[in-house]
Motif scaffolding. Structure first.
Motif, PDB file in Angstrom:
ATOM      1  N   ASP A  87       0.819  -1.218   0.000  1.00  0.00           N
ATOM      2  CA  ASP A  87       0.000   0.000   0.000  1.00  0.00           C
ATOM      3  C   ASP A  87       0.851   1.265   0.000  1.00  0.00           C
ATOM      4  N   THR A  88       1.950   1.241   0.755  1.00  0.00           N
ATOM      5  CA  THR A  88       2.783   2.443   0.874  1.00  0.00           C
ATOM      6  C   THR A  88       4.257   2.066   0.813  1.00  0.00           C
ATOM      7  N   VAL A  89       5.004   2.802  -0.001  1.00  0.00           N
ATOM      8  CA  VAL A  89       6.461   2.672  -0.064  1.00  0.00           C
ATOM      9  C   VAL A  89       7.050   3.968   0.466  1.00  0.00           C
ATOM     10  N   LEU A  90       7.975   3.860   1.397  1.00  0.00           N
ATOM     11  CA  LEU A  90       8.646   5.028   1.946  1.00  0.00           C
ATOM     12  C   LEU A  90      10.116   4.974   1.563  1.00  0.00           C
ATOM     13  N   LEU A  91      10.525   5.881   0.694  1.00  0.00           N
ATOM     14  CA  LEU A  91      11.912   5.955   0.237  1.00  0.00           C
ATOM     15  C   LEU A  91      12.649   6.894   1.183  1.00  0.00           C
ATOM     16  N   SER A 122      16.497   4.995  -9.309  1.00  0.00           N
ATOM     17  CA  SER A 122      16.329   3.593  -9.669  1.00  0.00           C
ATOM     18  C   SER A 122      15.240   2.933  -8.826  1.00  0.00           C
ATOM     19  N   ALA A 123      15.354   3.066  -7.505  1.00  0.00           N
ATOM     20  CA  ALA A 123      14.398   2.416  -6.610  1.00  0.00           C
ATOM     21  C   ALA A 123      12.990   2.963  -6.800  1.00  0.00           C
ATOM     22  N   ALA A 124      12.870   4.267  -6.988  1.00  0.00           N
ATOM     23  CA  ALA A 124      11.548   4.874  -7.151  1.00  0.00           C
ATOM     24  C   ALA A 124      10.887   4.421  -8.451  1.00  0.00           C
ATOM     25  N   LEU A 125      11.674   4.294  -9.508  1.00  0.00           N
ATOM     26  CA  LEU A 125      11.101   3.835 -10.771  1.00  0.00           C
ATOM     27  C   LEU A 125      10.631   2.381 -10.673  1.00  0.00           C
ATOM     28  N   VAL A 126      11.422   1.548 -10.015  1.00  0.00           N
ATOM     29  CA  VAL A 126      11.032   0.143  -9.850  1.00  0.00           C
ATOM     30  C   VAL A 126       9.748   0.049  -9.027  1.00  0.00           C
ATOM     31  N   CYS A 127       9.710   0.766  -7.910  1.00  0.00           N
ATOM     32  CA  CYS A 127       8.514   0.729  -7.066  1.00  0.00           C
ATOM     33  C   CYS A 127       7.318   1.393  -7.749  1.00  0.00           C
ATOM     34  N   GLY A 128       7.573   2.484  -8.456  1.00  0.00           N
ATOM     35  CA  GLY A 128       6.488   3.148  -9.168  1.00  0.00           C
ATOM     36  C   GLY A 128       5.841   2.244 -10.197  1.00  0.00           C
ATOM     37  N   ALA A 129       6.656   1.490 -10.920  1.00  0.00           N
ATOM     38  CA  ALA A 129       6.121   0.563 -11.917  1.00  0.00           C
ATOM     39  C   ALA A 129       5.292  -0.528 -11.254  1.00  0.00           C
ATOM     40  N   ALA A 130       5.752  -1.014 -10.092  1.00  0.00           N
ATOM     41  CA  ALA A 130       5.006  -2.053  -9.375  1.00  0.00           C
ATOM     42  C   ALA A 130       3.681  -1.505  -8.847  1.00  0.00           C
ATOM     43  N   LEU A 131       3.694  -0.306  -8.319  1.00  0.00           N
ATOM     44  CA  LEU A 131       2.458   0.311  -7.843  1.00  0.00           C
ATOM     45  C   LEU A 131       1.495   0.555  -9.002  1.00  0.00           C
ATOM     46  N   ARG A 132       2.043   0.942 -10.143  1.00  0.00           N
ATOM     47  CA  ARG A 132       1.203   1.138 -11.332  1.00  0.00           C
ATOM     48  C   ARG A 132       0.517  -0.164 -11.747  1.00  0.00           C
ATOM     49  N   ARG A 133       1.257  -1.258 -11.707  1.00  0.00           N
ATOM     50  CA  ARG A 133       0.656  -2.548 -12.051  1.00  0.00           C
ATOM     51  C   ARG A 133      -0.449  -2.919 -11.062  1.00  0.00           C
ATOM     52  N   GLN A 134      -0.251  -2.567  -9.793  1.00  0.00           N
ATOM     53  CA  GLN A 134      -1.293  -2.804  -8.799  1.00  0.00           C
ATOM     54  C   GLN A 134      -2.532  -1.966  -9.064  1.00  0.00           C
ATOM     55  N   ASP A 178      -2.659   6.606 -13.172  1.00  0.00           N
ATOM     56  CA  ASP A 178      -2.780   5.168 -12.912  1.00  0.00           C
ATOM     57  C   ASP A 178      -3.193   4.869 -11.480  1.00  0.00           C
ATOM     58  N   GLY A 179      -3.598   5.905 -10.751  1.00  0.00           N
ATOM     59  CA  GLY A 179      -4.091   5.698  -9.398  1.00  0.00           C
ATOM     60  C   GLY A 179      -3.015   5.633  -8.332  1.00  0.00           C
ATOM     61  N   VAL A 180      -1.779   6.011  -8.676  1.00  0.00           N
ATOM     62  CA  VAL A 180      -0.669   5.963  -7.717  1.00  0.00           C
ATOM     63  C   VAL A 180      -0.394   7.371  -7.192  1.00  0.00           C
ATOM     64  N   HIS A 181      -0.257   7.477  -5.893  1.00  0.00           N
ATOM     65  CA  HIS A 181      -0.039   8.748  -5.210  1.00  0.00           C
ATOM     66  C   HIS A 181       1.434   8.878  -4.822  1.00  0.00           C
ATOM     67  N   VAL A 182       2.048   9.994  -5.176  1.00  0.00           N
ATOM     68  CA  VAL A 182       3.433  10.272  -4.775  1.00  0.00           C
ATOM     69  C   VAL A 182       3.437  11.502  -3.879  1.00  0.00           C
ATOM     70  N   LEU A 183       4.044  11.360  -2.717  1.00  0.00           N
ATOM     71  CA  LEU A 183       4.147  12.441  -1.742  1.00  0.00           C
ATOM     72  C   LEU A 183       5.619  12.785  -1.536  1.00  0.00           C
ATOM     73  N   ARG A 219      -3.028  10.551   4.328  1.00  0.00           N
ATOM     74  CA  ARG A 219      -4.492  10.560   4.461  1.00  0.00           C
ATOM     75  C   ARG A 219      -5.136  11.570   3.507  1.00  0.00           C
ATOM     76  N   ARG A 220      -4.473  12.712   3.328  1.00  0.00           N
ATOM     77  CA  ARG A 220      -5.017  13.770   2.467  1.00  0.00           C
ATOM     78  C   ARG A 220      -4.567  13.642   1.014  1.00  0.00           C
ATOM     79  N   ARG A 221      -3.720  12.653   0.745  1.00  0.00           N
ATOM     80  CA  ARG A 221      -3.140  12.465  -0.585  1.00  0.00           C
ATOM     81  C   ARG A 221      -2.484  13.755  -1.082  1.00  0.00           C
ATOM     82  N   ALA A 222      -1.688  14.344  -0.198  1.00  0.00           N
ATOM     83  CA  ALA A 222      -0.965  15.570  -0.528  1.00  0.00           C
ATOM     84  C   ALA A 222       0.144  15.274  -1.531  1.00  0.00           C
ATOM     85  N   ARG A 223       0.541  16.294  -2.268  1.00  0.00           N
ATOM     86  CA  ARG A 223       1.628  16.163  -3.239  1.00  0.00           C
ATOM     87  C   ARG A 223       2.960  16.571  -2.644  1.00  0.00           C
ATOM     88  N   LEU A 224       2.949  17.558  -1.740  1.00  0.00           N
ATOM     89  CA  LEU A 224       4.185  18.129  -1.216  1.00  0.00           C
ATOM     90  C   LEU A 224       3.970  18.589   0.211  1.00  0.00           C
TER      91      LEU A 224
END
Length: 251
Positions: A87-91, A122-134, A178-183, A219-224
């Motif tokens: 559900d959540t990845v914290l880099l 690198s790590a963010a792109l790998v995780c982003g692609a996995a979250l996108r597939r989800q 694709d429904g993925v939230h990045v904060l 919770r608020r799906r903030a961007r920044l």
């Protein structure tokens, strides 16, 4: 998947020994997060962090992860996502470096840049692609106010965070359809082991304060997020200060 209250049930931390990340994990586990994966270099500290979270009731696993080995990221992180949705990845990995040494030794500066920027991309792109597939999930990226405008005192670190910050904001725009939230989180000076012994500037904050802000941002799906919030205005003023004046500041 998130539960009926919108809280993440699973959490992957890249940089499992980070004090900010662990403070965030404690808050989320105290709510409803039940599965935590700590990714980092094997160490007693990583094991201790896992035990701490298990004591709070989470099912915790640890995996070996090296930011400086991007060639391994798809394989290592792919195995995590293969076990089930995250559900959540914290880099949260990164190094402060030593500005004086980094100027003298280009190799040391490259290590800072490779850890904080190249490894994170690198790590963010790998995780982003996995979250996108989800088709769902959040990626939280720990940036820094140091990336807002490079300063004489830490321009090696600051430039690496500036690159990461710009990248993460762009990634968020790319993943949003694709429904993925990045904060993206921009803390100021945080009182941690990494900053021990350094002079504390105004607006110094703590890992727990950053964790509270991250929880709210998710919770608020903030961007920044700026932590503490007033830093948004302080850094805006510094960003627009004419360079001859900015150069004279003791920063």
């Amino acid at each position: 998947m998130k539960d009926a209250f919108g809280a993440p049930q699973s959490l992957l931390i890249l940089g499992g020994g980070s004090e900010i990340a662990l403070a965030t994990a404690r808050r989320l586990v105290a709510r409803r997060t039940r599965t935590v994966v700590l990714a980092g270099r094997p160490s007693p500290g990583l094991d201790a962090a896992a035990e701490q979270l298990r004591g709070l009731g989470a099912a915790v696993t640890t995996i070996g992860f090296d930011a400086l080995d991007p060639a391994s990221h798809e394989d290592v992180l792919g195995k995590v996502f293969a076990e089930g949705d995250i559900d959540t990845v914290l880099l949260a990995f990164g190094v402060l470096g030593d500005q004086a040494r980094d100027e003298r030794e280009p190799g040391a500066a490259v290590t800072v840049a490779a850890t904080n920027y190249t490894g994170a991309v690198s790590a963010a792109l790998v995780c982003g692609a996995a979250l996108r597939r989800q088709g769902h999930g959040s990626l939280v990226v720990l940036s820094s106010v140091a990336g807002e405008r490079a300063r004489r005192s830490n321009f090696v670190y600051g430039s690496s965070k500036a690159g990461l910050d710009a990248f993460a904001l762009g990634l968020g725009d790319a993943l949003r359809p694709d429904g993925v939230h990045v904060l993206v989180v921009r803390p100021g000076f945080v009182r941690t082991r990494m900053t021990a012994g350094l002079a504390e500037p105004p607006f110094t904050t703590t890992p727990d304060a950053v964790a509270r802000a991250i929880e709210t941002g998710l919770r608020r799906r903030a961007r920044l997020l700026w932590v503490p919030a007033p830093l948004r205005y302080v850094m805006s003023a510094l960003r627009h200060l004419p360079h001859p004046l900015f150069r004279r500041l003791p920063v």
